[in-house]
Design a protein around this motif. Structure first.
Motif, mmCIF file in Angstrom:
data_model
loop_
_atom_site.group_PDB
_atom_site.id
_atom_site.type_symbol
_atom_site.label_atom_id
_atom_site.label_comp_id
_atom_site.label_asym_id
_atom_site.label_seq_id
_atom_site.Cartn_x
_atom_site.Cartn_y
_atom_site.Cartn_z
ATOM 1 N N SER A 39 -18.647 25.619 66.513
ATOM 2 C CA SER A 39 -19.072 26.822 65.796
ATOM 3 C C SER A 39 -20.282 26.552 64.918
ATOM 4 C CB SER A 39 -17.928 27.395 64.963
ATOM 5 O OG SER A 39 -17.636 26.542 63.873
ATOM 6 N N LEU A 40 -20.552 25.294 64.589
ATOM 7 C CA LEU A 40 -21.758 24.930 63.855
ATOM 8 C C LEU A 40 -22.892 24.546 64.802
ATOM 9 C CD1 LEU A 40 -20.154 22.741 61.083
ATOM 10 C CD2 LEU A 40 -21.018 25.066 60.844
ATOM 11 N N LEU A 41 -22.548 23.908 65.903
ATOM 12 C CA LEU A 41 -23.545 23.384 66.824
ATOM 13 C C LEU A 41 -24.206 24.469 67.666
ATOM 14 C CD1 LEU A 41 -24.677 20.660 67.920
ATOM 15 C CD2 LEU A 41 -22.879 20.756 69.632
ATOM 16 N N CYS A 42 -23.417 25.356 68.236
ATOM 17 C CA CYS A 42 -23.955 26.363 69.168
ATOM 18 C C CYS A 42 -24.977 27.297 68.526
ATOM 19 C CB CYS A 42 -22.817 27.162 69.794
ATOM 20 S SG CYS A 42 -21.825 26.179 70.925
ATOM 21 N N PRO A 43 -24.703 27.893 67.371
ATOM 22 C CA PRO A 43 -25.716 28.782 66.788
ATOM 23 C C PRO A 43 -27.015 28.052 66.444
ATOM 24 C CG PRO A 43 -23.611 29.135 65.733
ATOM 25 C CD PRO A 43 -23.467 27.941 66.608
ATOM 26 N N ALA A 73 -26.270 27.318 54.357
ATOM 27 C CA ALA A 73 -25.956 28.272 53.287
ATOM 28 C C ALA A 73 -25.221 29.485 53.850
ATOM 29 C CB ALA A 73 -27.235 28.699 52.571
ATOM 30 N N LEU A 74 -25.661 29.973 55.005
ATOM 31 C CA LEU A 74 -24.969 31.099 55.645
ATOM 32 C C LEU A 74 -23.540 30.720 56.009
ATOM 33 C CD1 LEU A 74 -27.693 32.487 58.073
ATOM 34 C CD2 LEU A 74 -26.752 33.638 56.077
ATOM 35 N N GLN A 75 -23.382 29.566 56.651
ATOM 36 C CA GLN A 75 -22.041 29.128 57.042
ATOM 37 C C GLN A 75 -21.157 28.884 55.823
ATOM 38 O OE1 GLN A 75 -20.448 28.838 59.872
ATOM 39 N NE2 GLN A 75 -22.054 28.971 61.402
ATOM 40 N N GLY A 76 -21.717 28.276 54.785
ATOM 41 C CA GLY A 76 -20.943 28.009 53.574
ATOM 42 C C GLY A 76 -20.490 29.282 52.883
ATOM 43 N N ALA A 77 -21.387 30.258 52.806
ATOM 44 C CA ALA A 77 -21.039 31.532 52.172
ATOM 45 C C ALA A 77 -19.962 32.262 52.971
ATOM 46 C CB ALA A 77 -22.272 32.407 52.022
ATOM 47 N N LEU A 78 -20.119 32.293 54.285
ATOM 48 C CA LEU A 78 -19.116 32.958 55.114
ATOM 49 C C LEU A 78 -17.771 32.237 55.054
ATOM 50 C CD1 LEU A 78 -21.276 33.858 58.231
ATOM 51 C CD2 LEU A 78 -20.434 35.405 56.460
ATOM 52 N N VAL A 106 -17.329 22.892 50.303
ATOM 53 C CA VAL A 106 -18.502 22.021 50.111
ATOM 54 C C VAL A 106 -18.616 21.015 51.250
ATOM 55 C CG1 VAL A 106 -19.438 20.191 48.636
ATOM 56 C CG2 VAL A 106 -18.654 22.322 47.628
ATOM 57 N N VAL A 107 -17.520 20.412 51.651
ATOM 58 C CA VAL A 107 -17.557 19.450 52.757
ATOM 59 C C VAL A 107 -17.972 20.146 54.045
ATOM 60 C CG1 VAL A 107 -16.110 17.951 54.198
ATOM 61 C CG2 VAL A 107 -15.949 17.839 51.721
ATOM 62 N N TYR A 108 -17.449 21.338 54.282
ATOM 63 C CA TYR A 108 -17.822 22.107 55.474
ATOM 64 C C TYR A 108 -19.306 22.455 55.440
ATOM 65 C CZ TYR A 108 -17.736 25.762 59.027
ATOM 66 O OH TYR A 108 -17.979 26.513 60.132
ATOM 67 N N THR A 109 -19.818 22.822 54.282
ATOM 68 C CA THR A 109 -21.233 23.169 54.157
ATOM 69 C C THR A 109 -22.117 21.946 54.382
ATOM 70 O OG1 THR A 109 -20.643 24.940 52.624
ATOM 71 C CG2 THR A 109 -22.940 24.250 52.654
ATOM 72 N N LEU A 110 -21.719 20.797 53.879
ATOM 73 C CA LEU A 110 -22.486 19.574 54.125
ATOM 74 C C LEU A 110 -22.484 19.209 55.610
ATOM 75 C CD1 LEU A 110 -21.505 17.353 51.078
ATOM 76 C CD2 LEU A 110 -23.697 18.487 51.511
ATOM 77 N N ALA A 111 -21.348 19.370 56.258
ATOM 78 C CA ALA A 111 -21.294 19.134 57.705
ATOM 79 C C ALA A 111 -22.186 20.131 58.434
ATOM 80 C CB ALA A 111 -19.858 19.233 58.204
ATOM 81 N N ALA A 112 -22.183 21.372 57.985
ATOM 82 C CA ALA A 112 -23.045 22.383 58.595
ATOM 83 C C ALA A 112 -24.517 22.029 58.420
ATOM 84 C CB ALA A 112 -22.757 23.758 57.988
#
Length: 134
Positions: A39-43, A73-78, A106-112
């Motif tokens: 879900s992070l890679l494809c977009p 930032a978009l992924q983290g906010a969502l 925060v960890v998810y946003t850093l990975a994103a």
């Protein structure tokens, strides 16, 4: 690029929800980890393809970081909004629930950020290569 990224994120999330509905009772967390990465890679790849087709070049390092930061930032906010909506009971019961959920976001946003930073230029390079073969 933001609209392309958003549309690709929606499409990839819908496909992942469909796949998770099929394999919901698999009993393994690996499937869900792969879904998060996809879900992070494809977009980011799709946005990179659009960038490469539009500009005819791969992004320089500063552009890759800028777009990666914007996508993160978009992924983290969502993700933050989603966690806030679905974890109301957890927040009410756990005294440190807000801290735990903030660390997860925060960890998810850093990975994103990292995934988007490297997938975006990869997609752009692929588009430039495909354009050059014609």
């Amino acid at each position: 690029m933001t609209s392309v990224y958003g549309l690709a994120a929606i499409l990839s999330e819908a496909l992942l929800l469909l796949a998770s509905g099929i394999t919901f009772r698999s009993g393994t967390g690996v499937f869900y980890a792969i879904c998060l990465i996809l879900s992070l890679l494809c977009p980011a790849l799709v946005a990179g393809l659009g960038f490469g087709r539009h500009s005819g070049r791969a992004p320089v390092s500063s552009e890759a970081w800028r777009f990666g930061g914007w996508f993160a930032a978009l992924q983290g906010a969502l993700t933050g909004l989603l966690v806030l909506f679905i974890a109301q009971d957890f927040l009410a019961e756990e005294p440190d629930g807000a801290v735990i959920l903030a660390v997860i976001v925060v960890v998810y946003t850093l990975a994103a950020l990292l995934i988007s930073r490297y997938a975006f230029p990869f997609g752009a390079r692929q588009a430039v290569r495909a354009r050059g073969r014609r």
